[in-house]
Design a protein around this motif. Structure first.
Motif, short mmCIF file in Angstrom:
data_model
loop_
_atom_site.label_atom_id
_atom_site.label_comp_id
_atom_site.label_asym_id
_atom_site.label_seq_id
_atom_site.Cartn_x
_atom_site.Cartn_y
_atom_site.Cartn_z
N ASP A 89 0.86 -1.18 0.00
CA ASP A 89 0.00 0.00 0.00
C ASP A 89 0.90 1.23 0.00
O ASP A 89 1.46 1.61 1.03
CB ASP A 89 -0.90 -0.01 1.24
N LYS A 90 1.02 1.85 -1.15
CA LYS A 90 1.97 2.96 -1.28
C LYS A 90 1.57 4.17 -0.44
O LYS A 90 2.40 4.99 -0.04
CB LYS A 90 2.12 3.36 -2.74
N HIS A 91 0.27 4.31 -0.14
CA HIS A 91 -0.15 5.43 0.70
C HIS A 91 0.39 5.27 2.12
O HIS A 91 0.84 6.22 2.74
CB HIS A 91 -1.68 5.54 0.75
N VAL A 92 0.32 4.05 2.62
CA VAL A 92 0.85 3.81 3.96
C VAL A 92 2.36 4.04 3.99
O VAL A 92 2.90 4.69 4.89
CB VAL A 92 0.50 2.38 4.44
N ALA A 93 3.05 3.54 2.96
CA ALA A 93 4.51 3.74 2.90
C ALA A 93 4.85 5.23 2.87
O ALA A 93 5.74 5.70 3.59
CB ALA A 93 5.09 3.04 1.68
N ALA A 94 4.11 5.98 2.07
CA ALA A 94 4.37 7.42 1.97
C ALA A 94 4.05 8.11 3.28
O ALA A 94 4.75 9.03 3.72
CB ALA A 94 3.54 8.02 0.83
N SER A 95 2.97 7.66 3.93
CA SER A 95 2.56 8.25 5.19
C SER A 95 3.65 8.07 6.24
O SER A 95 4.00 9.00 6.98
CB SER A 95 1.25 7.59 5.65
N GLU A 96 4.23 6.88 6.27
CA GLU A 96 5.27 6.65 7.26
C GLU A 96 6.56 7.38 6.89
O GLU A 96 7.25 7.92 7.76
CB GLU A 96 5.54 5.15 7.42
N ALA A 97 6.88 7.45 5.60
CA ALA A 97 8.09 8.16 5.18
C ALA A 97 8.01 9.64 5.59
O ALA A 97 9.01 10.26 5.93
CB ALA A 97 8.28 8.04 3.67
N ASP A 153 18.48 6.82 2.83
CA ASP A 153 17.22 6.95 2.09
C ASP A 153 16.80 5.64 1.42
O ASP A 153 15.63 5.27 1.42
CB ASP A 153 17.35 8.02 1.00
N HIS A 154 17.78 4.92 0.85
CA HIS A 154 17.45 3.65 0.21
C HIS A 154 16.94 2.65 1.24
O HIS A 154 15.95 1.95 1.01
CB HIS A 154 18.70 3.07 -0.48
N VAL A 155 17.65 2.58 2.34
CA VAL A 155 17.28 1.58 3.35
C VAL A 155 15.90 1.90 3.91
O VAL A 155 15.02 1.02 3.99
CB VAL A 155 18.32 1.55 4.49
N LEU A 156 15.68 3.16 4.28
CA LEU A 156 14.39 3.51 4.88
C LEU A 156 13.26 3.40 3.87
O LEU A 156 12.15 2.97 4.21
CB LEU A 156 14.43 4.92 5.46
N GLY A 157 13.53 3.77 2.64
CA GLY A 157 12.50 3.64 1.60
C GLY A 157 12.07 2.18 1.49
O GLY A 157 10.86 1.87 1.47
N GLN A 169 8.30 -2.21 2.88
CA GLN A 169 8.13 -3.59 3.36
C GLN A 169 7.10 -3.63 4.49
O GLN A 169 6.27 -4.55 4.56
CB GLN A 169 9.51 -4.14 3.80
N CYS A 170 7.12 -2.60 5.35
CA CYS A 170 6.14 -2.53 6.44
C CYS A 170 4.72 -2.32 5.90
O CYS A 170 3.74 -2.65 6.56
CB CYS A 170 6.48 -1.41 7.41
N ALA A 171 4.64 -1.74 4.70
CA ALA A 171 3.33 -1.37 4.15
C ALA A 171 2.71 -2.49 3.31
O ALA A 171 1.70 -2.27 2.64
CB ALA A 171 3.46 -0.08 3.34
N ILE A 172 3.32 -3.68 3.34
CA ILE A 172 2.71 -4.81 2.63
C ILE A 172 1.34 -5.09 3.26
O ILE A 172 1.20 -5.07 4.48
CB ILE A 172 3.61 -6.06 2.73
N GLU A 173 0.36 -5.34 2.39
CA GLU A 173 -0.99 -5.66 2.85
C GLU A 173 -1.27 -7.14 2.66
O GLU A 173 -1.00 -7.70 1.59
CB GLU A 173 -2.02 -4.89 2.02
N MET A 174 -1.83 -7.77 3.65
CA MET A 174 -2.21 -9.18 3.53
C MET A 174 -3.51 -9.42 4.30
O MET A 174 -3.89 -8.62 5.16
CB MET A 174 -1.11 -10.08 4.09
N THR A 175 -4.14 -10.53 3.99
CA THR A 175 -5.31 -10.96 4.77
C THR A 175 -4.85 -12.00 5.78
O THR A 175 -3.76 -12.56 5.66
CB THR A 175 -6.37 -11.61 3.86
N CYS A 176 -5.66 -12.26 6.77
CA CYS A 176 -5.33 -13.30 7.74
C CYS A 176 -5.12 -14.64 7.03
O CYS A 176 -4.20 -15.40 7.36
CB CYS A 176 -6.45 -13.45 8.77
N VAL A 177 -5.97 -14.91 6.05
CA VAL A 177 -5.84 -16.19 5.34
C VAL A 177 -4.48 -16.28 4.66
O VAL A 177 -3.77 -17.29 4.77
CB VAL A 177 -6.99 -16.35 4.32
#
Lengths: 305, 305, 305, 305
Positions: C154-162, C186-190, C195-203
């Protein structure tokens, strides 16, 4: 200046009693917890030999941590700069009884005016003599400096602290575990608690301070170099974690105790003793700190210009 | 006293060059790492208006952390005591770039002379103006105080620190995470790195110091009360975790920088600037600290008597 | 056991919705702060190949710190045990984003599941490849393990955290200052924020967990020894400063994220994914932690007997 | 599996004696400092009721901190979960005798397996009974669990620690200063030093461990839920600041002591006692840790799959 000072002290005394914002007496030493906080005394010795006082300046109080200055003076007189192998000269950035830095610095206290450092100083003072003799040496130093032999230890206060001073017992054993205590823990703490329980009046304390202030006519208890160094340490470390604030607001070297006393030195100009037993959040006398700031400003005594 | 001082400075210069015990230049800023450590300069302004100097007293060096005194002076001039809601006045008991206490104290730096505190001061200075204007204000302050407009920023040093100052970037972001940075991190750090990269000579720096020493004839850059407070802060916190030792050995307020400079104030008597780029283990100029102690003793300038 | 589990999950879902004691969504990432806390999903894969689910088990959520397990799995797959020269394996005894221990331990994070350690892991993952390729590797790992290619960032979440992750920026720069970051901050944090913004379902998450639980029929993504070690780390360090409590109450290795997800492993028996976005005071999902304890007790899955 | 295990233990004993990489015996307790480090014993109780042993498995050693598991078991048996109001369940991230966290957490130790926490547990055990009776309760627990009444306290070791255990005296007084010690410091420490000085053989210790492992036929000393919780705590906190590493390499709950003993639990499968008095840098038995890892791998006993 002399008449002005006496009348200023009288006004200050009135002002403080009118404020009635006394703070809270130390409650961790039961014997001190019973003292009425609504008391204030101040005494000033000037370079011209005059003595000025106001309020409860002749009432005895427990000097507590102010004794750290005198045990250090005795140790410096005996072994000199060697003491600095066992204790540092830096402000601690923590409470007076913090054990945290002691762990990080492997048993070498940051300075001789926090509890751990003062316990090491007292241990050093015990070298080659009994606790009784070590205490006699401090009392003799004070009596000679004050020109007054009526200075005693309040044994009830000493016993009260011995029975409840678990944090100091912890500090002493912790120092011992690092090998930075040469004598049995009981001897060192017994001496330490008694030295803290010395009772003095503002007048007596101000008279002792003359020697550190280097006032003309004061008994020669130490070299000017030694007095200078005591002053430097009091400026850096004299008020626990409020030392920077005290330097900022008062601008004079000083040492406070949880009994509510403050010894202040205006090098070459004056020695000041203040007492008011209610404390502020840092463990320093609340009205004493206020009076110190007012006096230093009024007399323009700051060492910082 | 004047002829005596000039010849003393000349002897001190010779003595130090003979010792050749220079310490090590700061290596964490690449641009500073290339400087020859075997240099020494000293300049002293006296209350009688005279200026005395020896060695490399007219060579420019990077004032680095000494700039923290001047950015604080500018902020105090603008917003006054309000700054203390964002930064404390207590010695830190840690290295100049420690981030540890910042966590424990939830983003309020211990004092304005450690890096975190100076970054907050610079942030405050940016209120209502651009980085360029903030830097102009500091330069203007220095030029007016020194009576010398030939004071500049070394952009290579600023760029060198911006490229490698990861710990300061960490501190600034950490402050930001606690809400104690009002402007964008890049603006604040850009300003901070440039302010640290100001170049001055000992003569220029000593002339600026006259205003803090309150010497007769110095430009009126601040009230006596403000100068007194800067002195108190320099005494408590001017030399990082060697501040207590500096007070003990030198007995004068001062501020050091990793460029090897030291500004020393003898309130009402003298302003002193010393430079020698080799540092001791605490990050203070090794020969500069030595010279400070020798000078203060020789002139009996200690504020502690 | 299979029918029993499905009905238990349905009852658990009802029970939790009836409690309505949801906790608070993470507010330091703006994009996450908007999520409705009143949600709960759970999915369980058993050794018999069956999948059981209840509630919002097919709703996507931000896996956040759960991604630390997968980036570590990728790094272990590539360089193996070498990673332990750069990061430790001990619980930290502090918050997930503490910088304090990092100073005391000179830039070597305590473990790969606190933020500082995960940033180092991500830095290692970047060796020899671009941020884009590193992220592709993690996504490919997850897709293969889940047998489901519908996993995205979810790029919005990644941008929000950045834009607001000042504490992580501080940590990364601090690591860099100790030389424990090989690539540009910058590369590492980006990479880290994405990676933190990956979206998944419980399944999806439960299906990935089968590989760590070593369930029969799971894709072979790692050796049993590697899975064992991931489990050990999740047990010791998976829940920040509540890891001991989690071991005590749940008794299974697990990893939580501030998005409200929890991955739980019952080695050889089951893989569990739980999601409920409201957090407790330690930053772990409040209802997720509750459900984890209830499920582990009901199924008697504790590894501790 | 039984014949295989006996021969494996015999080979392991030979292998370890051949390595002769014994580590150093604890030197801070004089009585322990005299022990020959070149010793190794191991005993294993299996679920089938068989007992396997090798080396010095029938030699008595000082169980030291392993006693913390048993005093906690007694306290949990008596007052149950209430103990957690006085002590936490989280790994400490520090040495076993650290006083630092105790200050930060205001006198509530992080867990019952660091010294401070164990002192609190012992204090709780003293509620309503004398030190002698409290010690009798622990001995009775061990005798019943081992089915062997030949378990005693080595009074020389207890006296040796009482005379030199300054750090533990510091910890106890520090706890007292926070009000987290109900009985006189001397009573608590006397009991604590005696409990640490219990002597057992590997065979006895492994037989006690059966109750925590929940092996069939073991005496019913605690509910399965209680055993599970002891195991969880041993996994999180059993090896001081090497607990994470132990989980990683061995994958079983365990508790070590500075006497060189290690108790290991494979829930439902086995109880293991290992002894070798030479310690590694973390204060855990060097060859004992090695043997634990070798055994757990050989038997595939890790709880992590």
């Amino acid at each position: 200046m002399t008449p002005d000072l006496s009348s200023f002290l009288a006004r200050l005394d009135q002002e403080i009693r009118a404020r009635a914002d006394w703070g809270k007496v130390a409650d961790y030493i039961p014997e001190l917890a019973r003292i009425d906080p609504a008391q204030f005394g101040i005494a000033v010795c000037l370079a011209d030999g005059s003595l000025h006082q106001a309020g409860d300046a002749q009432k005895r109080f427990s000097i507590q941590s102010i004794s750290k200055v005198f045990s250090l003076a005795c140790v410096l007189g005996r072994i000199g700069e060697q003491i600095w192998t066992r204790v540092g000269r830096e402000p601690s950035g923590s409470r007076f009884d913090s054990i945290l830095l002691l762990e990080q610095e492997k048993g070498r206290p940051r300075n001789p005016f926090i509890n751990a450092g003062a316990i090491v100083t007292t241990d050093e003072l015990l070298t080659g003599r009994s606790p009784r003799d070590a205490l006699s040496e401090i009392i003799a130093f004070l009596s000679a400096a004050a020109g007054d032999s009526d200075i005693h230890i309040d044994k009830h206060v000493a016993a009260s602290e011995a029975a409840t001073g678990f944090r100091n017992i912890a500090l002493a054993n912790y120092l011992k575990s690092f090998g930075n205590l040469k004598h049995p823990v009981d001897h060192v703490l017994g001496t330490y608690f008694h030295q803290c329980a010395i009772e003095m009046t503002c007048v007596q304390l101000a008279r002792v301070g003359r020697c550190i202030a280097g006032l003309p006519g004061a008994p020669q208890m130490m070299t000017p170099a030694k007095a200078r160094r005591l002053n430097a340490l009091m400026m850096s470390c004299g008020h626990y974690d409020a030392s920077g604030d005290f330097a900022f607001h008062v601008g004079l070297p000083g040492k406070s105790g949880v009994g509510g006393g403050i010894l202040l030195i205006a090098p070459g100009r004056a020695s000041i003793a203040i007492w008011s037993p209610g404390l502020n959040g840092y463990g320093n006398s609340q009205m004493g700190s206020h009076a110190a700031e007012r006096l230093a400003q009024h007399m323009e005594w700051s060492v910082f210009g």
